[in-house]
Write a protein that holds these residues in place. Structure first.
Motif, PDB file in Angstrom:
ATOM      1  N   PHE A  57      34.582  29.505  44.641  1.00  0.00           N
ATOM      2  CA  PHE A  57      33.771  29.038  46.069  1.00  0.00           C
ATOM      3  C   PHE A  57      34.213  29.777  47.303  1.00  0.00           C
ATOM      4  N   GLY A  58      35.177  30.641  47.063  1.00  0.00           N
ATOM      5  CA  GLY A  58      35.607  31.601  48.108  1.00  0.00           C
ATOM      6  C   GLY A  58      36.542  30.938  49.081  1.00  0.00           C
ATOM      7  N   ILE A  59      37.265  29.787  48.620  1.00  0.00           N
ATOM      8  CA  ILE A  59      38.310  29.201  49.284  1.00  0.00           C
ATOM      9  C   ILE A  59      39.598  30.161  49.238  1.00  0.00           C
ATOM     10  N   LEU A  60      39.932  30.680  48.169  1.00  0.00           N
ATOM     11  CA  LEU A  60      40.838  31.798  47.778  1.00  0.00           C
ATOM     12  C   LEU A  60      40.230  33.069  47.427  1.00  0.00           C
ATOM     13  N   ARG A  61      40.929  34.161  47.917  1.00  0.00           N
ATOM     14  CA  ARG A  61      40.332  35.412  47.943  1.00  0.00           C
ATOM     15  C   ARG A  61      40.575  35.879  46.259  1.00  0.00           C
ATOM     16  N   PHE A  62      39.632  36.605  45.891  1.00  0.00           N
ATOM     17  CA  PHE A  62      39.662  37.016  44.371  1.00  0.00           C
ATOM     18  C   PHE A  62      39.971  38.476  44.292  1.00  0.00           C
ATOM     19  N   ARG A  63      40.003  38.921  45.703  1.00  0.00           N
ATOM     20  CA  ARG A  63      40.209  40.480  45.711  1.00  0.00           C
ATOM     21  C   ARG A  63      40.635  41.089  47.024  1.00  0.00           C
ATOM     22  N   ARG A  64      41.234  42.166  47.170  1.00  0.00           N
ATOM     23  CA  ARG A  64      42.042  42.462  48.398  1.00  0.00           C
ATOM     24  C   ARG A  64      40.810  42.726  49.388  1.00  0.00           C
ATOM     25  N   PRO A  65      41.090  42.630  50.871  1.00  0.00           N
ATOM     26  CA  PRO A  65      39.954  42.603  51.564  1.00  0.00           C
ATOM     27  C   PRO A  65      39.387  43.987  51.718  1.00  0.00           C
ATOM     28  N   SER A  66      38.104  44.166  51.880  1.00  0.00           N
ATOM     29  CA  SER A  66      37.567  45.822  51.762  1.00  0.00           C
ATOM     30  C   SER A  66      36.785  46.157  53.089  1.00  0.00           C
ATOM     31  N   GLY A 100      38.028  34.494  38.178  1.00  0.00           N
ATOM     32  CA  GLY A 100      39.554  35.090  38.347  1.00  0.00           C
ATOM     33  C   GLY A 100      39.408  36.307  39.094  1.00  0.00           C
ATOM     34  N   ARG A 101      40.492  36.781  39.218  1.00  0.00           N
ATOM     35  CA  ARG A 101      41.074  37.794  40.399  1.00  0.00           C
ATOM     36  C   ARG A 101      40.428  39.235  39.730  1.00  0.00           C
ATOM     37  N   MET A 102      39.955  40.095  40.812  1.00  0.00           N
ATOM     38  CA  MET A 102      39.712  41.460  40.623  1.00  0.00           C
ATOM     39  C   MET A 102      40.846  42.122  39.736  1.00  0.00           C
ATOM     40  N   ARG A 103      40.603  43.130  38.856  1.00  0.00           N
ATOM     41  CA  ARG A 103      41.965  43.756  38.078  1.00  0.00           C
ATOM     42  C   ARG A 103      41.315  45.331  38.344  1.00  0.00           C
ATOM     43  N   ASP A 104      42.431  46.009  38.185  1.00  0.00           N
ATOM     44  CA  ASP A 104      42.463  47.552  38.171  1.00  0.00           C
ATOM     45  C   ASP A 104      42.296  47.955  36.811  1.00  0.00           C
ATOM     46  N   VAL A 105      42.684  47.307  35.707  1.00  0.00           N
ATOM     47  CA  VAL A 105      42.832  47.964  34.711  1.00  0.00           C
ATOM     48  C   VAL A 105      41.618  47.157  33.636  1.00  0.00           C
ATOM     49  N   GLU A 106      41.111  48.002  32.599  1.00  0.00           N
ATOM     50  CA  GLU A 106      40.184  47.442  31.919  1.00  0.00           C
ATOM     51  C   GLU A 106      40.383  46.280  31.070  1.00  0.00           C
ATOM     52  N   PRO A 107      39.506  45.346  30.947  1.00  0.00           N
ATOM     53  CA  PRO A 107      39.817  44.068  30.143  1.00  0.00           C
ATOM     54  C   PRO A 107      40.179  44.357  28.705  1.00  0.00           C
TER      55      PRO A 107
END
Length: 220
Positions: free
Chosen positions: A57-66, A133-140
């Motif tokens: 719901f956007g209460i917490l960030r799932f990625r770094r601000p861009s 979940g949070r955005m990730r930099d490596v392939e799942p």
């Protein structure tokens, strides 16, 4: 988007309520130590679900601000062990990134397109998608299946069948094979007879289904 039965978060919330109901149903029959253990499980379910919903719901960030929210996105389906999940592969950010999302029927026919990602929300093809979940930099990990390059005309019928509650529960219940083992371990540590084993098995099974659902399982 409505919050009715078709909402992407309706299924994980329903399964969470079911898992808590199973815990509550067994609590009156347990000893003090067993009730304390059940309460700890229920608190864990509530806490982790709250964390996942706060991301969604956007209460917490799932990625770094861009500063560049407009990106190219494509849906991929991950099959890892017994669980399938939907991910968005995000391009136009310097290097590919991946963010897990709760299943939405619109994902089935989603071709590569532009989307808007802030650090708290995702909008693609005129719909809001909910991160699981949070955005990730490596392939799942696991096997990744790209969406077709063209929409499938038969997708609506496939989605209607795939999203039935009974089918989703059946798919998510594959991991419950470990529930009796966890129950035997509990009986070994705490003692008790068949009733304790049955209670521990059903609670463990409900929690494994809940964990798959709250992490964003994909029924397709």
């Amino acid at each position: 988007m409505s919050s009715g039965p078709g909402h992407p978060l309706a299924y994980p919330i329903t399964v969470t309520i079911g898992a808590l109901a199973v815990c509550a149903a067994w609590a009156p029959f347990g000893t003090l130590d067993q009730v304390a253990a059940i309460a700890a499980v229920a608190l864990g379910v509530c806490g982790y679900t709250g964390y996942r919903l706060a991301l969604a719901f956007g209460i917490l960030r799932f990625r770094r601000p861009s500063t560049a929210p407009t990106v190219r996105v494509a849906r991929i389906r991950q099959q890892h062990r017994l669980v399938g999940r939907s991910w968005l592969e995000v391009g136009g950010t310097g290097r590919p990134r991946w963010v897990p999302v709760y299943f939405d029927p619109a994902l089935v026919n989603l071709t590569e397109t532009e989307g808007e990602l802030t650090d708290r929300t995702i909008h693609v093809a005129g719909r809001r998608l909910y991160p699981s979940g949070r955005m990730r930099d490596v392939e799942p990990p696991g096997r990744l299946i790209d969406n077709p390059s063209r929409p499938d005309p038969g997708a609506p019928a496939h989605v209607a069948k795939a999203t039935r509650l009974r089918r989703r529960l059946l798919l998510d219940s594959q991991s419950t094979v470990a529930a009796p083992i966890a129950a035997l371990l509990w009986v070994y540590l705490d003692g008790g007879g068949f009733s304790v084993f049955l209670a521990a098995t059903t609670i463990a099974a409900a929690c494994t289904i809940w964990l798959s659902a709250v992490q964003g399982s994909d029924p397709t």
